[in-house]
Design a protein around this motif. Structure first.
Motif, short mmCIF file in Angstrom:
data_model
loop_
_atom_site.label_atom_id
_atom_site.label_comp_id
_atom_site.label_asym_id
_atom_site.label_seq_id
_atom_site.Cartn_x
_atom_site.Cartn_y
_atom_site.Cartn_z
N TRP A 1 0.91 -1.21 0.28
CA TRP A 1 0.03 0.15 -0.09
C TRP A 1 0.80 1.23 -0.22
N TRP B 1 2.18 1.86 -3.34
CA TRP B 1 1.04 2.17 -4.33
C TRP B 1 0.41 3.48 -4.05
N MET B 2 0.52 4.02 -2.99
CA MET B 2 -0.16 5.35 -2.51
C MET B 2 0.93 6.34 -3.06
N TRP C 1 -13.74 7.83 2.29
CA TRP C 1 -12.66 7.85 3.34
C TRP C 1 -11.38 8.58 2.97
N PHE C 2 -11.07 8.51 1.55
CA PHE C 2 -9.68 9.15 1.06
C PHE C 2 -9.82 10.73 1.26
N ASP D 1 -10.94 13.96 -3.05
CA ASP D 1 -10.84 12.32 -3.34
C ASP D 1 -11.75 11.64 -2.57
N GLY E 1 -12.90 7.10 -2.91
CA GLY E 1 -12.47 6.07 -2.29
C GLY E 1 -11.32 5.47 -2.70
N THR E 2 -10.89 4.19 -2.66
CA THR E 2 -9.37 3.68 -2.88
C THR E 2 -9.05 4.12 -4.25
#
Ligand code: PLP
Length: 387
Positions: free
Chosen positions: A56, A59-60, A243-244, A267, A269-270
């Motif tokens: 993660w 990836w972020m 949530w983001f 932003d 979601g994922t």
């Protein structure tokens, strides 16, 4: 006299786009071809997923690299950019944060808007806003046609930079100036122009700008970006959220609804991770060529299209001035979808829209490809069907 050539190594860039070995892609107004850079970026994500299962943090970081690349492309800072999955999602999130205010309930948009953006504005009528439309005349939006609909009731002016059907450009600085003069905000959809010319949101004084990456930015579907001016961002509270959009997404605090500082509050979601890797690679490829150099070469290609098309008996929809349009040229034909299919069978990718077939070259195309595409178009569309 030697034919004009672009001021960069065209042969070397062309070698990086495998599709060019078999095909003449002139559909950049719809989907640009894959390059070695975008392919490698997608594979790097798949390799990471395969080798370590879950990463993660990396990836972020990849999503933030894409955010930064997009920011640099338009003269903004990374924290002024939100990451979405489409222009529709980004614009819906923005709309959810706007008005209605007691005295400002009107959105000004144009008939050149891509339908998805117009639909987002129309959907706001259920929230008490109303849309005023500026017409398209002969394939272009005339600046003076904004004047009758702009006044102290205008909340937002929505202007597409390049009209998706004809490529016609709008004068964004002049529109922003007119909008701000009546106290309205300005939103720009730059999907049809980013990657073809320099654009600076600060110089133009824009409040919002949205774009995806699969057209002239050489990317893929599944990701879009939204610029939000820092002058107003922290006063906006999108209710299309997730949530983001929180200050601390990984706090997993169900009861606490805050809005992150800067454009990250838009932003949701994922984030689209593989798409972000590809988007960043495409934007970097474009930046390596240089936006001013791309503008200059695509104007040359565009001139060839307009002149060559007219010489073969086709009528251009919209402006014929290559300095006032995106690289896209639209020729009127009776059956655009049949023309697209016939060209495809000859290895030429074009794109049908409404009453026209669009040919949209990019930095990697040659004058010879334009001539071959026009010859093929003249073959597949008989004179009586050049409506
Ligand atoms: C100008 C413009 N805006 C928006 C879109 C689509 O946006 P979305 O990312 O929501 O599919 C397109 C084309 O697909 C377009 O040409």
């Amino acid at each position: 006299m030697a034919p004009p050539t672009p001021p960069y190594d065209l042969v070397a860039y062309r070698a990086r786009i495998p599709l060019l070995r078999t095909t003449i892609p002139l559909n950049n107004c719809s989907q640009a071809p894959q390059s070695d850079a975008t392919r490698a970026a997608a594979l790097a994500y798949l390799d990471s997923w395969d080798a370590v299962g879950m990463d993660w943090d990396a990836w972020m970081a990849e999503v933030d690299r894409a955010r930064a690349a997009f920011a640099a492309l338009i003269g903004a800072a990374p924290d002024e950019i939100a990451v979405s999955s489409s222009v529709s999602e980004a614009t819906s999130s923005l709309a959810s944060a706007l008005g209605p205010a007691r005295e400002r309930r009107r959105i000004v948009s144009t008939h050149a808007e891509f339908p998805t953006v117009g639909h987002v504005w129309l959907a706001q009528e259920r929230r008490g806003l109303a849309v005023d439309w500026v017409p398209v005349t002969d394939g272009v939006v005339r600046l003076e046609d904004y004047d009758p609909v702009l006044d102290g009731r205008t909340l937002l002016v929505s202007a597409t930079h390049g009209y998706y059907q004809t490529g016609a450009l709008q004068d964004l600085a002049a529109i922003a100036q007119r909008a701000h003069a009546v106290g309205a905000l300005v939103y720009v959809d730059a999907y049809q122009t980013l990657g073809t010319r320099p654009l600076d949101v600060k110089t133009l004084d824009l409040d919002f700008l949205a774009s995806g990456t699969l057209k002239f930015l050489m990317g893929m579907p599944g990701i879009a970006f939204l610029y939000v001016s820092p002058k107003i961002c922290d006063h906006l509270y999108p209710t299309v959220t997730g949530w983001f959009g929180r200050e601390h997404p990984f706090a997993f605090d169900l009861g606490k609804l805050d809005w992150a500082k800067g454009a990250r509050r838009f932003d949701t979601g994922t984030p689209p991770i593989v798409n972000a890797a590809v988007a960043r690679a495409g934007i970097e490829l474009i930046a390596s060529v240089g936006l001013e150099r791309i503008r200059s070469w695509t104007e040359t290609l565009s001139r060839r299209l307009v002149e060559g098309g007219r010489a073969r008996g086709f009528a251009v929809l919209g402006t014929t001035d290559s300095t006032r349009k995106a690289p896209t040229t639209a020729f009127r034909v009776r059956d655009a979808h049949a023309a697209e299919a016939a060209l495809r069978s000859r290895g030429i990718l074009a794109s049908a829209r409404g009453p026209a077939i669009r040919l949209a070259p990019h930095f990697y195309n040659t004058l010879e490809e334009i001539d071959r595409a026009l010859d093929a178009l003249a073959e597949v569309v008989p004179p009586e069907e050049r409506a």
